[in-house]
Design a protein around this motif. Structure first.
Motif, mmCIF file in Angstrom:
data_model
loop_
_atom_site.group_PDB
_atom_site.id
_atom_site.type_symbol
_atom_site.label_atom_id
_atom_site.label_comp_id
_atom_site.label_asym_id
_atom_site.label_seq_id
_atom_site.Cartn_x
_atom_site.Cartn_y
_atom_site.Cartn_z
ATOM 1 N N GLN A 164 -9.599 8.173 6.269
ATOM 2 C CA GLN A 164 -8.426 7.814 7.050
ATOM 3 C C GLN A 164 -7.295 7.532 6.065
ATOM 4 N N PHE A 165 -6.421 8.517 5.869
ATOM 5 C CA PHE A 165 -5.352 8.351 4.889
ATOM 6 C C PHE A 165 -4.336 7.322 5.367
ATOM 7 N N PRO A 166 -3.856 6.484 4.455
ATOM 8 C CA PRO A 166 -2.838 5.497 4.848
ATOM 9 C C PRO A 166 -1.499 6.165 5.096
ATOM 10 N N GLU A 167 -0.637 5.456 5.776
ATOM 11 C CA GLU A 167 0.711 5.959 6.004
ATOM 12 C C GLU A 167 1.474 6.036 4.691
ATOM 13 N N ARG A 190 5.795 8.588 8.636
ATOM 14 C CA ARG A 190 4.538 7.959 8.271
ATOM 15 C C ARG A 190 3.437 8.579 9.096
ATOM 16 N N ASN A 226 -12.345 3.800 -0.208
ATOM 17 C CA ASN A 226 -13.318 4.461 0.657
ATOM 18 C C ASN A 226 -14.586 4.781 -0.133
ATOM 19 N N LYS A 273 -5.686 2.164 -1.383
ATOM 20 C CA LYS A 273 -6.379 2.134 -0.094
ATOM 21 C C LYS A 273 -7.337 3.309 0.042
ATOM 22 N N ILE A 274 -6.943 4.472 -0.466
ATOM 23 C CA ILE A 274 -7.809 5.652 -0.371
ATOM 24 C C ILE A 274 -9.016 5.489 -1.291
ATOM 25 N N THR A 298 -0.883 9.558 9.608
ATOM 26 C CA THR A 298 -2.298 9.450 9.311
ATOM 27 C C THR A 298 -2.949 10.715 9.806
ATOM 28 N N ASP A 327 -0.240 5.277 -1.300
ATOM 29 C CA ASP A 327 -1.063 4.116 -1.639
ATOM 30 C C ASP A 327 -2.487 4.555 -1.961
ATOM 31 N N TRP A 328 -2.687 4.994 -3.204
ATOM 32 C CA TRP A 328 -4.005 5.460 -3.621
ATOM 33 C C TRP A 328 -5.024 4.328 -3.610
#
Length: 295
Positions: free
Chosen positions: A70-73, A18, A217, A213-214, A20, A210-211
């Motif tokens: 900040q990309f998610p895990e 995982r 932004n 969350k991205i 980031t 997990d798009w």
């Protein structure tokens, strides 16, 4: 057909890898001072986890100037360290189609320098059953991994969505693959994403990006609240690249797609002249619901 992944001496553990942006930067810093070699060995692998991306990956993949994400895990490991080849089949709707060679070509431009051979099979207006159509035509063409992004178009039938998505997953198993959640532009997309997340837990070969969350932004989604902005297409491609990482075979190529018909719905892509339909989706900002067919 899909190629069976190579046997690894260490057991695969879901969720073991995982990363980031911060952790990737940390690994690069360690590499610069020789510490990463001590941790991973000369081959760049962490035992039981996989290869950690270092300076080479980061020099080939970057976001547009001024864009910070900040990309998610990842939920699951990166794909590259698990497979023996470099051919990736990508299946999606207009979100993915907007990054194909018939528009901005961001996906191939991002992945081929890494060494991936990329086929983007994505069409506007596609529901989850489109995935079965793609597999019916292309499953036997020889692929090492796949990326699936279907769920933006949803008719409200969660039982059917889960059933068809399961058929897609079963057809691709046991090949390591990536599935993306959707942007949560309306309430029922949360239900779609819950199906994706829960179903993926049943498959050891699936990594979740997990798009949702991205996409949350600022600046990633365009004015219609659904499709990607200019920068969003680059963000989308980079996010996919981070889930795939570097393949073991480094001969990148953009493979011609079979499914290229976007006439089902007009979408705001880089080359709108390529889409003839005028039924652009209208979104009610208060409800997040689309009044016509979605991408």
């Amino acid at each position: 057909m899909f190629r069976r992944p190579p046997t690894r001496s260490a057991p695969r553990r879901r969720g073991a890898l995982r990363f980031t942006l911060a952790s990737t930067a940390f690994s690069v810093a360690l590499s610069g001072c020789g510490v990463i070699d001590f941790i991973t060995g000369n081959d760049g692998y962490l035992d039981g986890v996989g290869r950690i991306p270092g300076g080479e990956f980061n020099s080939l993949v970057s976001l547009p100037e001024g864009v910070e994400i900040q990309f998610p895990e990842l939920i699951g490991p990166m794909i590259g360290p698990q497979i023996g080849g470099n051919r990736v089949l990508m299946i999606g709707d207009s979100i993915m189609a907007s990054t194909s060679s018939r528009y901005g070509n961001e996906m191939c431009n991002t992945l081929t320098p890494l060494g991936w051979q990329v086929a983007v099979e994505a069409q506007a207006g596609s529901f989850v059953d489109f995935g079965l159509k793609v597999l019916g035509r292309r499953l036997e063409d020889g692929w090492d991994t796949a990326v699936v992004f279907l769920g933006t178009n949803f008719d409200g039938n969660l039982e059917n969505y889960e059933s068809v998505l399961r058929q897609i997953f079963n057809a691709l198993a046991p090949t390591p693959m990536v599935v993306l959640t959707t942007a949560e532009f309306r309430p029922r997309q949360i239900d779609v994403n819950n199906v994706i997340l829960n179903l993926a837990k049943e498959y050891e070969n699936i990594t979740v990006l997990d798009w949702a969350k991205i996409a949350a932004n600022p600046g990633v989604i365009g004015r219609d609240g659904i499709h990607l902005s200019d920068n969003g297409r680059d963000v989308f491609s980079v996010a996919v690249a981070r889930s795939l990482e570097l393949p073991p075979v480094r001969e990148g190529k953009c493979i011609d797609s079979v499914f290229r018909n976007d006439s089902a719905v007009k979408v705001p892509m880089p080359s709108e002249a390529a889409v003839d339909d005028t039924s652009a989706p209208a979104v009610d900002p208060a409800q997040g619901e689309a009044s016509t067919t979605l991408p």
